[in-house]
Design an enzyme around this catalytic site. Structure first.
Site, PDB file in Angstrom:
ATOM      1  N   GLY A  25      27.029  65.243  33.837  1.00  0.00           N
ATOM      2  CA  GLY A  25      26.554  66.531  33.325  1.00  0.00           C
ATOM      3  C   GLY A  25      25.085  66.666  33.693  1.00  0.00           C
ATOM      4  O   GLY A  25      24.534  65.790  34.374  1.00  0.00           O
ATOM      5  N   SER A  26      24.464  67.707  33.199  1.00  0.00           N
ATOM      6  CA  SER A  26      23.079  67.965  33.616  1.00  0.00           C
ATOM      7  C   SER A  26      22.148  66.800  33.270  1.00  0.00           C
ATOM      8  O   SER A  26      21.281  66.437  34.063  1.00  0.00           O
ATOM      9  CB  SER A  26      22.585  69.258  32.975  1.00  0.00           C
ATOM     10  OG  SER A  26      22.894  69.262  31.589  1.00  0.00           O
ATOM     11  N   GLU A  28      22.622  63.755  33.353  1.00  0.00           N
ATOM     12  CA  GLU A  28      22.843  62.537  34.141  1.00  0.00           C
ATOM     13  C   GLU A  28      22.410  62.700  35.594  1.00  0.00           C
ATOM     14  O   GLU A  28      22.328  61.712  36.334  1.00  0.00           O
ATOM     15  CB  GLU A  28      24.334  62.123  34.106  1.00  0.00           C
ATOM     16  CG  GLU A  28      24.814  61.663  32.738  1.00  0.00           C
ATOM     17  CD  GLU A  28      24.940  62.806  31.748  1.00  0.00           C
ATOM     18  OE1 GLU A  28      25.332  63.911  32.166  1.00  0.00           O
ATOM     19  OE2 GLU A  28      24.618  62.607  30.552  1.00  0.00           O
ATOM     20  N   GLU A  47      36.364  61.668  30.022  1.00  0.00           N
ATOM     21  CA  GLU A  47      35.634  60.434  29.715  1.00  0.00           C
ATOM     22  C   GLU A  47      36.521  59.300  29.198  1.00  0.00           C
ATOM     23  O   GLU A  47      36.182  58.128  29.368  1.00  0.00           O
ATOM     24  CB  GLU A  47      34.501  60.729  28.734  1.00  0.00           C
ATOM     25  CG  GLU A  47      33.365  61.553  29.345  1.00  0.00           C
ATOM     26  CD  GLU A  47      33.630  63.053  29.391  1.00  0.00           C
ATOM     27  OE1 GLU A  47      34.739  63.492  29.022  1.00  0.00           O
ATOM     28  OE2 GLU A  47      32.714  63.792  29.810  1.00  0.00           O
ATOM     29  N   HIS A  70      28.416  61.836  29.714  1.00  0.00           N
ATOM     30  CA  HIS A  70      27.575  62.984  29.441  1.00  0.00           C
ATOM     31  C   HIS A  70      27.275  63.101  27.949  1.00  0.00           C
ATOM     32  O   HIS A  70      28.113  63.566  27.167  1.00  0.00           O
ATOM     33  CB  HIS A  70      28.279  64.247  29.945  1.00  0.00           C
ATOM     34  CG  HIS A  70      27.424  65.470  29.820  1.00  0.00           C
ATOM     35  ND1 HIS A  70      26.084  65.477  30.120  1.00  0.00           N
ATOM     36  CD2 HIS A  70      27.725  66.727  29.409  1.00  0.00           C
ATOM     37  CE1 HIS A  70      25.598  66.693  29.911  1.00  0.00           C
ATOM     38  NE2 HIS A  70      26.572  67.464  29.469  1.00  0.00           N
ATOM     39  N   HIS A 281      49.755  43.908  12.377  1.00  0.00           N
ATOM     40  CA  HIS A 281      49.954  45.356  12.476  1.00  0.00           C
ATOM     41  C   HIS A 281      50.761  45.809  11.256  1.00  0.00           C
ATOM     42  O   HIS A 281      50.199  46.227  10.258  1.00  0.00           O
ATOM     43  CB  HIS A 281      50.649  45.693  13.802  1.00  0.00           C
ATOM     44  CG  HIS A 281      50.889  47.158  14.017  1.00  0.00           C
ATOM     45  ND1 HIS A 281      51.685  47.645  15.021  1.00  0.00           N
ATOM     46  CD2 HIS A 281      50.447  48.251  13.347  1.00  0.00           C
ATOM     47  CE1 HIS A 281      51.719  48.959  14.969  1.00  0.00           C
ATOM     48  NE2 HIS A 281      50.984  49.357  13.960  1.00  0.00           N
ATOM     49  N   GLY A 400      45.323  49.054  20.299  1.00  0.00           N
ATOM     50  CA  GLY A 400      46.516  49.867  20.073  1.00  0.00           C
ATOM     51  C   GLY A 400      46.288  51.345  20.325  1.00  0.00           C
ATOM     52  O   GLY A 400      47.122  52.180  19.977  1.00  0.00           O
TER      53      GLY A 400
HETATM   54  C1  LIG Z   1      45.365  57.408  20.525  1.00  0.00           C
HETATM   55  C2  LIG Z   1      46.632  57.149  19.796  1.00  0.00           C
HETATM   56  N1  LIG Z   1      47.313  58.185  19.231  1.00  0.00           N
HETATM   57  C3  LIG Z   1      48.462  57.953  18.590  1.00  0.00           C
HETATM   58  C4  LIG Z   1      48.965  56.688  18.456  1.00  0.00           C
HETATM   59  C5  LIG Z   1      50.222  56.417  17.662  1.00  0.00           C
HETATM   60  N2  LIG Z   1      51.326  55.945  18.480  1.00  0.00           N
HETATM   61  C6  LIG Z   1      51.641  54.637  18.577  1.00  0.00           C
HETATM   62  S1  LIG Z   1      52.986  54.343  19.478  1.00  0.00           S
HETATM   63  C7  LIG Z   1      53.211  55.991  19.775  1.00  0.00           C
HETATM   64  C8  LIG Z   1      54.400  56.441  20.559  1.00  0.00           C
HETATM   65  C9  LIG Z   1      54.303  56.256  22.035  1.00  0.00           C
HETATM   66  O1  LIG Z   1      55.487  56.757  22.579  1.00  0.00           O
HETATM   67  P1  LIG Z   1      55.940  56.497  24.056  1.00  0.00           P
HETATM   68  O2  LIG Z   1      54.785  56.347  24.937  1.00  0.00           O
HETATM   69  O3  LIG Z   1      56.919  57.532  24.415  1.00  0.00           O
HETATM   70  O4  LIG Z   1      56.631  55.062  24.014  1.00  0.00           O
HETATM   71  P2  LIG Z   1      57.968  54.629  23.245  1.00  0.00           P
HETATM   72  O5  LIG Z   1      57.526  54.190  21.881  1.00  0.00           O
HETATM   73  O6  LIG Z   1      58.892  55.778  23.241  1.00  0.00           O
HETATM   74  O7  LIG Z   1      58.449  53.459  24.034  1.00  0.00           O
HETATM   75  C10 LIG Z   1      52.233  56.756  19.160  1.00  0.00           C
HETATM   76  C11 LIG Z   1      52.128  58.210  19.239  1.00  0.00           C
HETATM   77  C12 LIG Z   1      48.197  55.638  19.026  1.00  0.00           C
HETATM   78  N3  LIG Z   1      48.578  54.363  18.947  1.00  0.00           N
HETATM   79  N4  LIG Z   1      47.063  55.903  19.714  1.00  0.00           N
END
Ligand SMILES: Cc1ncc(C[n+]2csc(CCOP(=O)(O)OP(=O)(O)O)c2C)c(N)n1
Ligand SMILES: [Mg+2]
Length: 533
Positions: A25-26, A28, A47, A70, A281, A400
Site C-alpha cells: 500500500g502507500s 510501503e 494478506e 499494509h 481440542h 487449527g
Molecule cells: C478460520 C477458521 N474458520 C472456521 C473454522 C472452523 N472449522 C473447522 S473445520 C471446518 C470445516 C472444514 O470443512 P472442509 O474443508 O470441507 O473439510 P471436511 O471437514 O469436510 O473434511 C470449519 C469451518 C476454523 N477452524 N478456522
C-alpha cells in the site's frame, strides 16, 4: 552516506534473506523503491495469503521470511494466518508500513494506531522504532528474536519516511552479528533423563512437530529403535516427526484428555519430545495420565514447558537433546513392537470414499512427496494411509485456523522445488485463502491442489456429535465450482472421480510443470446420513 534503506537490505542479505512476501500500500512504497535485483518480491493478493505463503516457506526452508503488510488493515487480514505461524514456531519477520511520522499523531488515513499492540499476543516481539536510525537495529533484533529457539513471528511497524534518512554509522556493527542457540542438555539433566528412561519397564515416545523442524527425525528413529518402544505423534501435530511405516509407529494421538490416557494405558513412562503437553481440542474430561504413568518432556519452548499441566520438562534444543539421548540410553532387550497391520482397501463407492482416495494418492505420489493437509474430517485417514518417510513430509495448520494449506503449499513448493507438494484440502477450507492460486500461477510454482468435495463442513458435523448438539445451522457448502475459480486465477483444473482418473490427472499436472487443481467428489457425512435413511 548509507541510508536506512541501504543498510536494512544489507542486513537482510547478510542474514540469508532474499525474499519479501507482501501486498503493498502507500505506506510501503518507500521500502520497496529501488528494489534490489538480488531480492525477489512475492506478491499475493490478500494478506492471509501473504503470511500463509511466507509461513510455508519459512517452515520448509528453516530460514526466516520477511513479510511486508499494509498498515493496520493488512495486519488485520493476516491475523488468522499469524495464529498458525505463532503455534508452529515459524520464524517470520512481519513488517507493516506506518504513516509519515509527522502525521501519525493526527491519525491521518492509514495510520497504524498503537501499532506494536496490534499483533499481540501472536508475536515474540513487536515494535515501532522511536527514530529512523533505530530501524536497522530493530530489524537486527527482529531477525535474532524470530530465529532463536523457540522460533516464532515478530512484528515491526515502520514509518514510511524513515527509509530515505541517513543511517547511523553504528548500524554497521549489526551487519555481521550472529546469535546461536546452543542449548544441549547439561550433564546432570542428561543423566537424570537417561536414568528415568533406563529404569522404565514399558516406555512410550510421543513426538511433536519440533522434531521435524529441527531435522531430527533420524535421531528419533535411532532412539525408538534403541528403546524398542511404540511411538505416537503428539495430538494435533502440524508436522510429521517419524516415518509412518516404521515398526514402532502407532499413529497420531487423539486430542482429548481421556482418549490419550486410554491409549497410553500400560506405559509407566511417557517421553514427549518437541511437542506441547498436549495440544488438546475436544473436551474429554479424565485423568491427564493413565494410572501408574509418569511423564517427562523436552521442549525448545519455555511457554510450552511452563504451561504443561503435568510431568517434568527440560528446556533444550531438540536436535542436540535427541542426539544425546539416543547415544546415552541403554538398548532395551525386549522385542521390537509389532508393525501395524496394513490398512485394508474399502469397498468401491461413488463418490469416492476418502480411504480410497488416500490409497490412490499414496500409490501415485513420489515417495518424497510433501502433503499439506486441510481436509479436516479425513486427517486420521490420511495418517493411516499415507507413507510419509522423510523429513518435512507433512504440514497442517498449527492453530487449527483454516486458510493455511493453500498458501503454505505455495511457500513450501517455493522452498522445496525438488519435491512435489500436494495440498489436500476440503471444499470448506478451500475458500479461506484461495487467492493463493494466483501466486502459484504467476510465479510458476507447480503445486497440485486437490479439493475433496463432500459438500459440507464434515469436521463440524463430527464435532456436533461430540458435543451432542443437533440441527446445527450453517454446515453445508454446496454449489462451488472450484475448477472455474482455478481457471479464473490462471490455474489449470481437472476433475477426478476414480483412482484411475486421479492417476491420470496427477500425471498430466506433473508433466505440465505448472500448478493444477483437481476436484474430487468424496463420500462424507451427507452421504452417510442419506444412506441411513
Ligand atoms: C478460520 C477458521 N474458520 C472456521 C473454522 C472452523 N472449522 C473447522 S473445520 C471446518 C470445516 C472444514 O470443512 P472442509 O474443508 O470441507 O473439510 P471436511 O471437514 O469436510 O473434511 C470449519 C469451518 C476454523 N477452524 N478456522
Ligand atoms: Mg467438506
Amino acid at each position: 552516506m548509507k541510508t536506512v534503506h541501504n543498510i536494512t537490505y544489507e542486513l537482510l542479505r547478510n542474514n540469508g534473506i532474499s525474499k519479501v512476501f507482501g501486498n503493498p500500500g502507500s505506506n510501503e512504497l518507500p521500502f520497496l523503491k529501488d528494489f534490489p535485483n538480488d531480492f525477489d518480491y512475492i506478491l499475493a493478493l490478500q494478506e492471509a495469503v501473504v503470511v500463509g505463503i511466507a509461513d510455508g516457506y519459512a517452515l520448509a526452508s528453516g530460514t526466516p521470511a520477511v513479510v511486508n503488510l499494509h498498515s493496520a488493515a493488512g495486519t488485520g487480514n493476516a491475523m488468522g494466518a499469524l495464529a498458525n505461524a505463532w503455534n508452529s514456531h515459524s520464524p517470520l519477520i512481519i513488517t507493516a508500513g506506518q504513516q509519515n511520522r509527522s502525521m501519525m499523531s493526527v491519525e491521518a488515513l492509514l495510520t497504524n494506531i498503537d501499532a506494536a499492540t496490534l499483533p499481540k499476543p501472536l508475536v515474540k516481539w513487536s515494535h515501532e522504532p522511536a527514530t529512523p536510525q533505530e530501524v536497522p537495529y530493530a530489524f537486527s533484533r527482529a531477525i535474532h528474536t524470530a530465529t532463536s529457539e523457540a522460533k516464532g513471528p515478530v512484528y515491526l511497524s515502520i514509518p514510511y519516511d524513515d527509509w530515505e534518512k541517513p543511517a547511523d554509522a553504528a548500524s554497521e556493527s549489526l551487519l555481521l552479528r550472529k546469535v546461536e542457540s546452543a542449548r544441549a542438555l547439561d550433564k546432570t539433566s542428561l543423566q537424570n533423563l537417561v536414568t528415568q528412561i533406563n529404569n522404565a519397564h514399558n516406555p512410550v515416545l510421543v513426538l511433536g512437530a519440533d522434531v521435524d523442524a529441527a531435522e531430527a527425525n533420524d535421531l528419533a528413529v535411532l532412539l525408538a529403535e534403541k528403546l524398542k518402544c511404540p511411538v505416537w505423534v503428539a495430538p494435533s501435530s502440524p508436522r510429521c516427526p517419524f516415518p509412518t511405516r516404521h515398526v514402532c509407529f502407532r499413529g497420531i494421538l487423539p486430542a482429548g484428555i481421556a482418549s490419550i490416557s486410554r491409549l497410553l494405558t500400560g506405559h509407566d513412562l511417557i517421553v514427549v519430545i518437541g511437542a506441547p503437553v498436549f495440544r488438546y481440542h475436544q473436551y474429554e474430561p479424565g485423568a491427564y495420565l493413565p494410572e501408574g504413568a509418569q511423564l517427562i518432556s523436552i521442549t525448545c519452548d519455555i511457554n510450552e514447558a511452563a504451561r504443561a499441566p503435568m510431568g517434568n520438562t527440560w528446556i533444550a534444543d531438540i536436535k542436540p537433546a535427541l542426539r544425546q539421548l539416543s547415544r546415552c540410553v541403554t538398548e532395551r532387550k525386549n522385542a521390537m513392537p509389532v508393525i501395524l497391520p496394513a490398512t485394508e482397501p474399502v469397498a468401491e463407492s461413488a463418490p469416492l470414499k476418502p480411504e480410497t482416495f488416500f490409497d490412490a494418492l499414496n500409490a501415485i505420489a513420489p515417495e518424497n512427496a510433501i502433503y499439506v493437509n486441510e481436509s479436516t474430517s479425513t486427517t486420521n485417514i490420511l495418517w493411516q494411509r499415507l507413507n510419509m518417510r522423510y523429513q518435512g513430509s507433512y504440514y497442517f495448520a498449527a492453530a487449527g485456523g483454516l486458510g493455511f494449506a493453500m498458501p503454505a503449499g505455495v511457500g513450501i513448493q517455493l522452498a522445496k522445488p525438488d519435491r512435489q507438494v500436494f495440498v489436500v484440502i476440503g471444499d470448506g477450507s478451500s475458500n479461506y485463502s484461495i487467492q493463493a492460486l494466483w501466486t502459484a500461477a504467476q510465479y510458476d510454482i507447480p503445486v497440485i491442489f486437490i479439493v475433496l468435495k463432500n459438500g459440507t463442513y464434515g469436521a463440524l458435523r463430527w464435532f456436533a456429535d461430540v458435543l451432542g448438539v443437533n440441527n446445527v445451522a450453517g454446515l453445508d457448502v454446496p454449489g462451488i465450482n472450484f475448477s472455474l475459480i482455478a481457471e479464473g486465477y490462471g490455474v489449470q483444473a481437472f476433475q477426478a472421480n476414480s483412482p484411475e482418473q486421479l492417476q491420470h490427472t496427477i500425471n498430466q499436472a506433473r508433466s505440465s510443470g505448472k500448478p493444477a487443481l483437481i476436484e474430487v467428489e468424496t463420500w462424507g457425512p451427507l452421504q452417510e446420513a442419506n444412506n441411513e435413511q
